[in-house]
Motif scaffolding. Sequence first.
Motif, PDB file in Angstrom:
ATOM      1  N   LEU A  53       0.888  -1.235   0.101  1.00  0.00           N
ATOM      2  CA  LEU A  53       0.038  -0.021  -0.104  1.00  0.00           C
ATOM      3  C   LEU A  53       0.801   1.333  -0.088  1.00  0.00           C
ATOM      4  O   LEU A  53       0.540   2.211  -0.659  1.00  0.00           O
ATOM      5  CB  LEU A  53      -0.944   0.134   1.300  1.00  0.00           C
ATOM      6  N   ALA A  54       1.977   1.066   0.692  1.00  0.00           N
ATOM      7  CA  ALA A  54       2.909   2.273   0.895  1.00  0.00           C
ATOM      8  C   ALA A  54       3.437   2.570  -0.538  1.00  0.00           C
ATOM      9  O   ALA A  54       3.601   3.762  -0.996  1.00  0.00           O
ATOM     10  CB  ALA A  54       3.979   2.296   2.197  1.00  0.00           C
ATOM     11  N   ARG A  55       3.885   1.492  -1.020  1.00  0.00           N
ATOM     12  CA  ARG A  55       4.524   1.467  -2.417  1.00  0.00           C
ATOM     13  C   ARG A  55       3.682   2.169  -3.486  1.00  0.00           C
ATOM     14  O   ARG A  55       4.252   3.128  -4.355  1.00  0.00           O
ATOM     15  CB  ARG A  55       4.927   0.123  -2.728  1.00  0.00           C
ATOM     16  N   VAL A  56       2.441   1.517  -3.716  1.00  0.00           N
ATOM     17  CA  VAL A  56       1.657   2.172  -4.791  1.00  0.00           C
ATOM     18  C   VAL A  56       1.054   3.428  -4.448  1.00  0.00           C
ATOM     19  O   VAL A  56       0.991   4.135  -5.477  1.00  0.00           O
ATOM     20  CB  VAL A  56       0.545   1.040  -4.947  1.00  0.00           C
ATOM     21  N   LEU A  73       0.447   4.364  -8.687  1.00  0.00           N
ATOM     22  CA  LEU A  73       0.170   3.226  -9.148  1.00  0.00           C
ATOM     23  C   LEU A  73      -1.117   2.730  -8.383  1.00  0.00           C
ATOM     24  O   LEU A  73      -1.891   2.065  -9.089  1.00  0.00           O
ATOM     25  CB  LEU A  73       1.330   2.318  -8.599  1.00  0.00           C
ATOM     26  N   ALA A  74      -1.690   3.172  -7.327  1.00  0.00           N
ATOM     27  CA  ALA A  74      -2.541   2.945  -6.456  1.00  0.00           C
ATOM     28  C   ALA A  74      -3.924   3.258  -7.409  1.00  0.00           C
ATOM     29  O   ALA A  74      -5.031   2.864  -7.137  1.00  0.00           O
ATOM     30  CB  ALA A  74      -2.711   3.606  -5.238  1.00  0.00           C
ATOM     31  N   ASP A  75      -3.736   4.169  -8.343  1.00  0.00           N
ATOM     32  CA  ASP A  75      -4.971   4.688  -9.178  1.00  0.00           C
ATOM     33  C   ASP A  75      -5.182   3.645 -10.248  1.00  0.00           C
ATOM     34  O   ASP A  75      -6.307   3.734 -10.964  1.00  0.00           O
ATOM     35  CB  ASP A  75      -4.783   5.925  -9.611  1.00  0.00           C
ATOM     36  N   HIS A  76      -4.327   2.788 -10.735  1.00  0.00           N
ATOM     37  CA  HIS A  76      -4.454   1.843 -11.813  1.00  0.00           C
ATOM     38  C   HIS A  76      -5.603   0.764 -11.146  1.00  0.00           C
ATOM     39  O   HIS A  76      -5.581   0.061 -10.306  1.00  0.00           O
ATOM     40  CB  HIS A  76      -3.207   1.179 -12.192  1.00  0.00           C
ATOM     41  N   ARG A  82       4.821   7.035  -8.772  1.00  0.00           N
ATOM     42  CA  ARG A  82       3.824   7.880  -9.667  1.00  0.00           C
ATOM     43  C   ARG A  82       4.562   7.751 -11.207  1.00  0.00           C
ATOM     44  O   ARG A  82       5.247   8.566 -11.537  1.00  0.00           O
ATOM     45  CB  ARG A  82       3.975   9.169  -9.377  1.00  0.00           C
ATOM     46  N   PRO A  83       4.369   6.612 -11.872  1.00  0.00           N
ATOM     47  CA  PRO A  83       4.757   6.410 -13.284  1.00  0.00           C
ATOM     48  C   PRO A  83       3.911   7.210 -14.163  1.00  0.00           C
ATOM     49  O   PRO A  83       2.920   7.015 -14.159  1.00  0.00           O
ATOM     50  CB  PRO A  83       4.398   4.752 -13.430  1.00  0.00           C
TER      51      PRO A  83
END
Length: 377
Positions: free
Chosen positions: A260-263, A273-276, A267-268
């Motif tokens: 969770l912290a990573r995504v 990433l969490a928004d994908h 920000r690619p």
Amino acid sequence: MSDRSFLDWPFFDDRHRDLAASLEAWCDRHLPVDHGDADAACRGLVAALGAGGWLAHTGAGAGERLDIRTLCLIRETLARHDGLADFAFAMQGLGMGAVSLFGTEAQRGWLARTRAGTAIAGFALTEPGAGSDVAQTATTARREGTDWVLEGEKTYISNGGIADLYVVIARTGEGEGAKGLSAFLMPAEAPGLSVAERIEVMAPHPLARLRLDCVRLGEGARIGAAGQGFKVAMTVLDHFRPTVGAAALGFARRALDEALARVARVRPGGGRLADHQIVQGHLADMALKIDAAALLVYRAAWAKDGGAARISREAAMAKLYATEAAQEVIDMAVQLHGGDGVRTGVAVEGLYREIRALRIYEGASDVQRMVIARGLA
């Protein structure tokens, strides 16, 4: 902090919730520790856990019962913070489980030391030719006068080489197979006991192959009745298998936290990433597996604490599902970290190495499937 809403489930009492909060605070102050020297780290952890009062939960006095929900909560919390701390705690309970459940008053004298963290325990069950099939145990114990003389080998023994005492399962010959085994309490300084090999594994823990060359033990060394060694071993595993699932649960919760912290951070192309949607799907699957594992683990623990005589099927389900699910959760956490997920020193890389052994020890996954299937008949 990991999701703690599961503590509101009806499996728990207020004393469990209070314990979880206290242990969380203790872990924040004391963990993780340096794993560079696994032997020294384990000795230090046992001492610290004893001083903190946590090892008091690993043994039961005469007339008392082990509280399996407490053991599971402690293992889950410790594993989430430091896998070696979980190992150090678990082995004090597993190593002395036979004494807690079947020991004489004299044998129980050791519990004061293992619960205080001034003595380290080991459980010598596995052999080179008898892993999951305890009935094939070849180590022997024969009578010589009032003494017992033990000969054989034990391998993959946790705390091997640093333990102060071991519970040993040996063949005494009252019957064939599982009917001819007995349990013994063996001090580490017993003449004839030696460390034949220290075993290095992918997640460093103190492990060894022990050689028993005419180890002589007194009359009071046998735990429980003659020929009841298989019952002793299986009863101990019945109590502690749900806690293996709890440790896996702790690893999985930590992996989800790290993911969770990573995504949220990466920000690619300018977005998180969490928004994908595909990443969100992976996170949902991880959370689902964790909650399902927690339900199975704490159901088994609650059933045992509620007075169930045997929880073999429930414990097998908890151990099987929680360890397999944790492997999948951690693998996905590594995947979501990309290249960083396989870098030494990154949290998810350590979790990936830690979780693998849990699918093997205290009954490999396929053994748990056999236990479950037999329980359906």
